[in-house]
Design a protein around this motif. Sequence first.
Motif, PDB file in Angstrom:
ATOM      1  N   ILE A   1     -16.338  33.634  28.047  1.00 44.69           N
ATOM      2  CA  ILE A   1     -16.861  34.456  29.151  1.00 44.69           C
ATOM      3  C   ILE A   1     -17.202  35.855  28.654  1.00 44.69           C
ATOM      4  O   ILE A   1     -18.256  36.418  29.007  1.00 44.69           O
ATOM      5  CB  ILE A   1     -15.828  34.522  30.291  1.00 44.69           C
ATOM      6  CG1 ILE A   1     -15.611  33.121  30.894  1.00 44.69           C
ATOM      7  CG2 ILE A   1     -16.292  35.493  31.379  1.00 44.69           C
ATOM      8  CD1 ILE A   1     -14.515  33.073  31.931  1.00 44.69           C
ATOM      9  N   ALA A   2     -16.333  36.421  27.824  1.00 49.48           N
ATOM     10  CA  ALA A   2     -16.604  37.759  27.286  1.00 49.48           C
ATOM     11  C   ALA A   2     -17.869  37.761  26.446  1.00 49.48           C
ATOM     12  O   ALA A   2     -18.652  38.722  26.487  1.00 49.48           O
ATOM     13  CB  ALA A   2     -15.407  38.240  26.466  1.00 49.48           C
ATOM     14  N   TYR A   3     -18.089  36.696  25.671  1.00 53.20           N
ATOM     15  CA  TYR A   3     -19.303  36.613  24.859  1.00 53.20           C
ATOM     16  C   TYR A   3     -20.550  36.553  25.736  1.00 53.20           C
ATOM     17  O   TYR A   3     -21.584  37.150  25.408  1.00 53.20           O
ATOM     18  CB  TYR A   3     -19.239  35.390  23.948  1.00 53.20           C
ATOM     19  CG  TYR A   3     -20.485  35.189  23.111  1.00 53.20           C
ATOM     20  CD1 TYR A   3     -20.723  35.981  21.992  1.00 53.20           C
ATOM     21  CD2 TYR A   3     -21.429  34.227  23.453  1.00 53.20           C
ATOM     22  CE1 TYR A   3     -21.868  35.809  21.227  1.00 53.20           C
ATOM     23  CE2 TYR A   3     -22.569  34.053  22.690  1.00 53.20           C
ATOM     24  CZ  TYR A   3     -22.781  34.837  21.586  1.00 53.20           C
ATOM     25  OH  TYR A   3     -23.926  34.666  20.841  1.00 53.20           O
ATOM     26  N   ALA A   4     -20.463  35.837  26.861  1.00 54.93           N
ATOM     27  CA  ALA A   4     -21.617  35.734  27.761  1.00 54.93           C
ATOM     28  C   ALA A   4     -21.963  37.085  28.381  1.00 54.93           C
ATOM     29  O   ALA A   4     -23.124  37.341  28.703  1.00 54.93           O
ATOM     30  CB  ALA A   4     -21.341  34.697  28.848  1.00 54.93           C
ATOM     31  N   PHE A   5     -20.962  37.943  28.547  1.00 55.74           N
ATOM     32  CA  PHE A   5     -21.187  39.264  29.168  1.00 55.74           C
ATOM     33  C   PHE A   5     -20.862  40.388  28.190  1.00 55.74           C
ATOM     34  O   PHE A   5     -20.443  41.469  28.601  1.00 55.74           O
ATOM     35  CB  PHE A   5     -20.324  39.409  30.427  1.00 55.74           C
ATOM     36  CG  PHE A   5     -20.683  38.460  31.524  1.00 55.74           C
ATOM     37  CD1 PHE A   5     -21.674  38.774  32.441  1.00 55.74           C
ATOM     38  CD2 PHE A   5     -20.044  37.241  31.637  1.00 55.74           C
ATOM     39  CE1 PHE A   5     -22.006  37.906  33.456  1.00 55.74           C
ATOM     40  CE2 PHE A   5     -20.376  36.362  32.651  1.00 55.74           C
ATOM     41  CZ  PHE A   5     -21.367  36.689  33.560  1.00 55.74           C
ATOM     42  N   VAL A   6     -21.091  40.132  26.900  1.00 58.83           N
ATOM     43  CA  VAL A   6     -20.685  41.107  25.888  1.00 58.83           C
ATOM     44  C   VAL A   6     -21.395  42.441  26.075  1.00 58.83           C
ATOM     45  O   VAL A   6     -20.787  43.507  25.911  1.00 58.83           O
ATOM     46  CB  VAL A   6     -20.940  40.539  24.472  1.00 58.83           C
ATOM     47  CG1 VAL A   6     -22.409  40.218  24.257  1.00 58.83           C
ATOM     48  CG2 VAL A   6     -20.439  41.515  23.402  1.00 58.83           C
ATOM     49  N   GLY A   7     -22.677  42.425  26.438  1.00 63.01           N
ATOM     50  CA  GLY A   7     -23.400  43.678  26.638  1.00 63.01           C
ATOM     51  C   GLY A   7     -22.806  44.503  27.758  1.00 63.01           C
ATOM     52  O   GLY A   7     -22.593  45.722  27.629  1.00 63.01           O
ATOM     53  N   THR A   8     -22.498  43.845  28.875  1.00 59.91           N
ATOM     54  CA  THR A   8     -21.902  44.543  30.019  1.00 59.91           C
ATOM     55  C   THR A   8     -20.537  45.114  29.665  1.00 59.91           C
ATOM     56  O   THR A   8     -20.217  46.265  29.995  1.00 59.91           O
ATOM     57  CB  THR A   8     -21.774  43.571  31.204  1.00 59.91           C
ATOM     58  OG1 THR A   8     -23.060  43.041  31.520  1.00 59.91           O
ATOM     59  CG2 THR A   8     -21.212  44.274  32.420  1.00 59.91           C
TER      60      THR A   8
ATOM     61  N   GLY B   1     -29.059  43.568  19.031  1.00 60.25           N
ATOM     62  CA  GLY B   1     -29.963  43.865  20.130  1.00 60.25           C
ATOM     63  C   GLY B   1     -29.580  45.170  20.795  1.00 60.25           C
ATOM     64  O   GLY B   1     -28.905  46.021  20.205  1.00 60.25           O
ATOM     65  N   TRP B   2     -29.997  45.326  22.045  1.00 61.12           N
ATOM     66  CA  TRP B   2     -29.811  46.609  22.727  1.00 61.12           C
ATOM     67  C   TRP B   2     -28.338  47.012  22.820  1.00 61.12           C
ATOM     68  O   TRP B   2     -27.997  48.185  22.646  1.00 61.12           O
ATOM     69  CB  TRP B   2     -30.423  46.563  24.119  1.00 61.12           C
ATOM     70  CG  TRP B   2     -29.733  45.611  25.054  1.00 61.12           C
ATOM     71  CD1 TRP B   2     -30.029  44.304  25.266  1.00 61.12           C
ATOM     72  CD2 TRP B   2     -28.612  45.915  25.889  1.00 61.12           C
ATOM     73  NE1 TRP B   2     -29.158  43.758  26.183  1.00 61.12           N
ATOM     74  CE2 TRP B   2     -28.282  44.728  26.577  1.00 61.12           C
ATOM     75  CE3 TRP B   2     -27.852  47.055  26.131  1.00 61.12           C
ATOM     76  CZ2 TRP B   2     -27.232  44.651  27.500  1.00 61.12           C
ATOM     77  CZ3 TRP B   2     -26.796  46.992  27.034  1.00 61.12           C
ATOM     78  CH2 TRP B   2     -26.508  45.794  27.713  1.00 61.12           C
ATOM     79  N   TYR B   3     -27.447  46.044  23.100  1.00 62.19           N
ATOM     80  CA  TYR B   3     -26.041  46.415  23.245  1.00 62.19           C
ATOM     81  C   TYR B   3     -25.390  46.723  21.901  1.00 62.19           C
ATOM     82  O   TYR B   3     -24.271  47.229  21.849  1.00 62.19           O
ATOM     83  CB  TYR B   3     -25.261  45.329  23.986  1.00 62.19           C
ATOM     84  CG  TYR B   3     -25.176  44.000  23.275  1.00 62.19           C
ATOM     85  CD1 TYR B   3     -24.200  43.758  22.323  1.00 62.19           C
ATOM     86  CD2 TYR B   3     -26.059  42.965  23.586  1.00 62.19           C
ATOM     87  CE1 TYR B   3     -24.111  42.537  21.676  1.00 62.19           C
ATOM     88  CE2 TYR B   3     -25.982  41.741  22.950  1.00 62.19           C
ATOM     89  CZ  TYR B   3     -25.000  41.530  22.001  1.00 62.19           C
ATOM     90  OH  TYR B   3     -24.921  40.318  21.370  1.00 62.19           O
ATOM     91  N   GLY B   4     -26.095  46.421  20.795  1.00 58.35           N
ATOM     92  CA  GLY B   4     -25.572  46.777  19.489  1.00 58.35           C
ATOM     93  C   GLY B   4     -25.449  48.280  19.293  1.00 58.35           C
ATOM     94  O   GLY B   4     -24.661  48.735  18.446  1.00 58.35           O
ATOM     95  N   LEU B   5     -26.219  49.050  20.051  1.00 54.29           N
ATOM     96  CA  LEU B   5     -26.095  50.509  19.986  1.00 54.29           C
ATOM     97  C   LEU B   5     -24.701  50.962  20.408  1.00 54.29           C
ATOM     98  O   LEU B   5     -24.211  52.010  19.961  1.00 54.29           O
ATOM     99  CB  LEU B   5     -27.147  51.172  20.883  1.00 54.29           C
ATOM    100  CG  LEU B   5     -28.607  50.950  20.480  1.00 54.29           C
ATOM    101  CD1 LEU B   5     -29.527  51.561  21.522  1.00 54.29           C
ATOM    102  CD2 LEU B   5     -28.878  51.547  19.114  1.00 54.29           C
ATOM    103  N   PHE B   6     -24.056  50.203  21.291  1.00 53.81           N
ATOM    104  CA  PHE B   6     -22.708  50.531  21.737  1.00 53.81           C
ATOM    105  C   PHE B   6     -21.649  49.748  20.963  1.00 53.81           C
ATOM    106  O   PHE B   6     -20.530  50.221  20.788  1.00 53.81           O
ATOM    107  CB  PHE B   6     -22.569  50.230  23.236  1.00 53.81           C
ATOM    108  CG  PHE B   6     -23.615  50.893  24.085  1.00 53.81           C
ATOM    109  CD1 PHE B   6     -23.466  52.202  24.497  1.00 53.81           C
ATOM    110  CD2 PHE B   6     -24.766  50.214  24.466  1.00 53.81           C
ATOM    111  CE1 PHE B   6     -24.432  52.821  25.269  1.00 53.81           C
ATOM    112  CE2 PHE B   6     -25.737  50.823  25.240  1.00 53.81           C
ATOM    113  CZ  PHE B   6     -25.571  52.130  25.638  1.00 53.81           C
ATOM    114  N   LEU B   7     -22.009  48.531  20.518  1.00 46.06           N
ATOM    115  CA  LEU B   7     -21.056  47.696  19.792  1.00 46.06           C
ATOM    116  C   LEU B   7     -20.901  48.138  18.343  1.00 46.06           C
ATOM    117  O   LEU B   7     -19.806  48.003  17.759  1.00 46.06           O
ATOM    118  CB  LEU B   7     -21.494  46.233  19.857  1.00 46.06           C
ATOM    119  CG  LEU B   7     -20.591  45.201  19.190  1.00 46.06           C
ATOM    120  CD1 LEU B   7     -19.184  45.251  19.787  1.00 46.06           C
ATOM    121  CD2 LEU B   7     -21.188  43.805  19.330  1.00 46.06           C
ATOM    122  N   GLY B   8     -21.973  48.661  17.730  1.00 50.49           N
ATOM    123  CA  GLY B   8     -21.916  49.071  16.334  1.00 50.49           C
ATOM    124  C   GLY B   8     -20.805  50.061  16.035  1.00 50.49           C
ATOM    125  O   GLY B   8     -20.022  49.861  15.095  1.00 50.49           O
TER     126      GLY B   8
END
Length: 372
Positions: free
Chosen positions: A28-35, A321-328
């Motif tokens: 579930i976390a992977y499906a909503f990882v960006g959020t 992708g876009w959420y990589g800016l926060f995940l990086g």
Amino acid sequence: MNALFDADRSLLPWWFLVAILTAIVLAIAYAFVGTIVVGIFFYYAMRPINRRIRRFTSARRFAAVTTLVLVLLPIIVFLSYTLFVGLESLNMALSEGIRQALQPYVDLTRWLEEPQTLVTITEQLQRSAPLQGILTASIDVLVAVTNALVHVGLIVAIVYYLLRDGARIEAWFREEVGPDSAAYAYASAVDTDLETVYFGNVIALVMITLGAIVWYHGYNMIAPPHLQVPVPMLLGLLTGIASIIPIIVGKLVYLPITGYLVLLAIRASPVQLWYPALFGIVSLVVLDLIPQSFIQPYIAGRKLHVGLTIFAYVFGGLFFGWYGLFLGPIILVFALQAIRLVITDLLHGGPVTPRPTAARDLGSDPALEADE
């Protein structure tokens, strides 16, 4: 692990249940990882504000709500302004032909005078290919907006509960693993570094946004009307948002504006090219060189290597992708603290200690009870 199972094999079903539940939660976390990642970003960006509010009140819920309001109100104003500008631009872009095509279907006076038109409206829509396209596009936009609102609601909920219960989570983890354990040392160092990176980036973003707004309006005061920056407030806000990536800063906004002004100057008079030249040079210095050389390294990278932080943003965005800016940055902090606290001890055969054994000049030190 084998010794644990051998000691009491009745625990095997429980370990199996835990493994299944962990797999479900991770899926579930992977499906909503960006959020989730964006929620973590805003939590760390807001937490210093929340701590200052907590100095005046012991109510965690009130402090969390107040923090959200103080941060979300400017964001709502920005989004409302952006929507207003977009709708105004769309209204100006609509040609008279499209207006005439829509007129039979939005003329309320005609509907009231001729009620039978309401019966035939569906048939007219079916025969009108352009209106079918508009209707399909409108449905797609509505679905996208609804989906975006759901994710925004989830982000707000994540931030709220982390602000409200973050101290409880930290106290529970501290009690479970021990205040001077390696696990708590690692978690506390990661927690401090994430706050440093994200809160520092937000401060830099605000400063660059204010600088861009002031400069764009100041340029419009000296430039002739035909060479002025359109919607300077909106473009200033967008410049600040673009600055979240250290190596990008405001280039995504002020460079296209400079090119646009150059085209306008060439059409009007090449002699006036000094206006876009002035705009580009000042933007480069104020919105790019100064932030990259002084503001962002001092604020966002006081404890982390600036180059590593830049690579984390760039490679994170390119890979995820876009959420990589926060995940990086999250991956960078976890990896850096693992190098400082874990890897060296593992290479020497252990045990893992709560004290940094490598890269001692990088990252935050653990918050250990013995140091208090």
